[in-house]
Scaffold this active site. Structure first.
Site, PDB file in Angstrom:
ATOM      1  N   CYS A  58     -26.231 -23.051  31.448  1.00 39.19           N
ATOM      2  CA  CYS A  58     -26.105 -23.097  29.988  1.00 39.19           C
ATOM      3  C   CYS A  58     -26.163 -21.697  29.388  1.00 39.19           C
ATOM      4  O   CYS A  58     -27.239 -21.130  29.200  1.00 39.19           O
ATOM      5  CB  CYS A  58     -27.224 -23.965  29.415  1.00 39.19           C
ATOM      6  SG  CYS A  58     -27.198 -24.016  27.619  1.00 39.19           S
TER       7      CYS A  58
ATOM      8  N   CYS B  56     -27.988 -21.281  26.079  1.00 38.20           N
ATOM      9  CA  CYS B  56     -29.456 -21.319  26.171  1.00 38.20           C
ATOM     10  C   CYS B  56     -30.003 -19.986  26.668  1.00 38.20           C
ATOM     11  O   CYS B  56     -31.031 -19.520  26.200  1.00 38.20           O
ATOM     12  CB  CYS B  56     -29.921 -22.392  27.152  1.00 38.20           C
ATOM     13  SG  CYS B  56     -29.145 -23.974  26.940  1.00 38.20           S
ATOM     14  N   ASP B  57     -29.342 -19.395  27.644  1.00 43.51           N
ATOM     15  CA  ASP B  57     -29.988 -18.329  28.403  1.00 43.51           C
ATOM     16  C   ASP B  57     -29.343 -16.949  28.280  1.00 43.51           C
ATOM     17  O   ASP B  57     -29.870 -15.976  28.823  1.00 43.51           O
ATOM     18  CB  ASP B  57     -30.023 -18.718  29.900  1.00 43.51           C
ATOM     19  CG  ASP B  57     -30.828 -19.997  30.117  1.00 43.51           C
ATOM     20  OD1 ASP B  57     -31.699 -20.278  29.284  1.00 43.51           O
ATOM     21  OD2 ASP B  57     -30.580 -20.701  31.102  1.00 43.51           O
TER      22      ASP B  57
END
Ligand code: NAP
Length: 426
Positions: free
Chosen positions: A245, A248-249
């Site tokens: 993801c 997200c990261d």
């Protein structure tokens, strides 16, 4: 430090899911958003033993980990006990001490747990089905699944959903669908169905943790989850440099070299997003041409921070939870030559598998890859009367947000018709 602490990031679907799960437990917790604050980000990474992903959840002195670990605790029935030791809530009763645990009240709750329609899944298909069935006064219950909002919740710009000339953020689109469904009376709960009882009606839906709900009709819209490559180090280094993801990261890899695996639209979308953070993005693709649409391919190849490794497979992720990811070991599919590509992060975007494990032992037709296929009656009907399907669990062809929404609409309308015919004795 507060007793329950959640480190989060902005635009982080897993963070929202973690917070929702804790909120559903009616416990107070503190949130620290590390976006844009390097000191807080370092604090989170240090406290979590080097994890390069958000959220990170702490309950008392225990580092739970990310959302998956929190959800696993819930699935094993251990979360309530852990929270009970540390949580405070509005009524000051320990979390998990559910007053409805008493047998008599539990029995009364049986009828409260019945709905005309239950929808499994809270992505585009599930929420669209919720909007339509709610508008038809069928008071649907949406059971979110582990990942509220599905794939769109971990997507940034959605540029091709009609009605948004400037594009829309995936999480915003999902939150709007949720609000729209709730406006018409849909109830959306965080939970994960573990077992279906469909031998007779009303159907039973058993959730992780044991709660049981019943319904007259069931719409299964459980979507699809990211595929794994299946090589050494891939799972061990999840959260330590290996991710599925980018939204997200990505922020954990500012000014650092990273890789993306895959050659489809998702891989290129992730790669382009990551160029805003990383010093260099190497796309590792197993063939010599993209599967992605020409417009995405053109954008990726024109970006000066993107480098290509064509005809290359990933053989191993090198590193440990102590060192983090150190390199991606690759192999040239033509020459067999191996190489260690030194990167701090690697994002895997090689497609999805349908979430149809729940249907595997039932009379629903599945193909070899696990997708629901047409039986005697056209989809969204299945071989089990009263069970309907929608979205990525049967669509391996289009897999777009708008088609998933369309399938959700279709399943809702057929569900409504089917229920009406039954009431009229047809
Ligand atoms: P996809 O189109 O199936 O592409 C998967 C990619 O991963 C392919 O390039 C494939 O290689 C590669 N791959 C698969 N298994 C692999 C393995 N074990 N090892 C290495 N590589 C592997 O999946 P997707 O990119 O997730 O897209 C899914 C659908 O969503 C598509 O219809 C896509 O158009 C759509 N989508 C649209 C947008 C957008 O419009 N903005 C964004 C994202 C996704 P091969 O090419 O060799 O098969």
């Amino acid at each position: 430090m507060p007793d329950i602490l959640v480190y989060t990031k902005t635009f982080c679907g897993y963070c929202v899911w973690a917070k929702r799960l804790l909120e559903s437990k009616d416990v107070d917790f503190a949130e620290v958003n590390v976006s844009g604050d390097r000191e807080l980000m370092q604090q989170m990474i240090q406290r979590s033993g080097g994890r390069l992903t958000a959220p990170q959840i702490f309950i008392g002195s225990i580092h739970v980990g990310g959302y998956d670990e929190l959800a696993a605790l819930e699935a094993r029935g251990e979360l309530d006990t852990l929270l009970a030791k540390h949580a405070h809530n509005g009524s000051d009763r320990p979390a998990g001490d559910d007053p409805t645990n008493h047998q008599a009240e539990k029995e009364n709750a049986v009828s409260e747990n019945h709905r005309p329609v239950i929808i499994l899944g809270s992505g585009c298909a599930g929420l669209t089905a919720a909007i339509y069935t709610a508008r038809a006064n069928l008071t649907p219950l949406v059971i979110s699944g582990r990942e509220f909002g599905g794939q769109l919740y971990t997507t940034t710009d959605v540029e091709n959903f009609p009605g948004f000339p400037e594009g829309v953020q995936g999480p915003d689109l999902i939150e709007n669908m949720k609000a729209q469904a709730e406006r018409f009376g849909a109830e959306i709960m965080i939970g994960h169905a573990e077992k279906l009882e469909v031998a007779e009606r009303p159907f039973g839906v058993i959730l992780e943790g044991g709660a049981r709900y019943t319904c007259d009709a069931l719409i299964v819209a459980t979507g699809a989850s990211p595929k794994e490559i299946g090589v050494p180090g891939e799972l061990d280094l999840r959260g330590y440099g290996v991710s599925t993801c980018a939204t997200c990261d990505a922020a954990f890899f500012r000014d650092r070299p990273i890789a993306v695996v895959g050659g489809g639209d998702s891989a290129l979308e992730e790669a382009l997003f990551l160029t805003k953070f990383a010093s260099k993005v190497t796309i590792i693709h197993r063939r010599d041409e993209f599967r992605a649409s020409p417009v995405m391919a053109e954008r990726a190849l024109a970006n000066e921070r993107v480098e290509m490794m064509w005809n290359t497979q990933v053989k191993e992720f090198v590193g440990s939870s102590k060192t983090g990811l150190q390199a991606v070991r690759t192999v040239d599919v033509n020459t067999g030559e191996e190489q260690d590509l030194a990167v701090d992060g690697c994002f895997i975007a090689i497609g999805h598998d349908p979430n149809t494990a729940l249907l595997r032992d039932l009379a629903v037709d599945l193909d070899d890859l696990g997708y629901v296929t047409e039986g005697d009656r056209p989809l969204p009907y299945t071989a089990i009367e009263g069970v309907f399907v929608a979205g990525d669990i049967h669509d391996h062809h289009y897999r777009q947000a708008i088609t998933a929404a369309g399938y959700g609409c279709r399943a809702a309308l057929d569900t409504e018709r089917w229920l009406t015919n039954r009431l009229m004795g047809a």
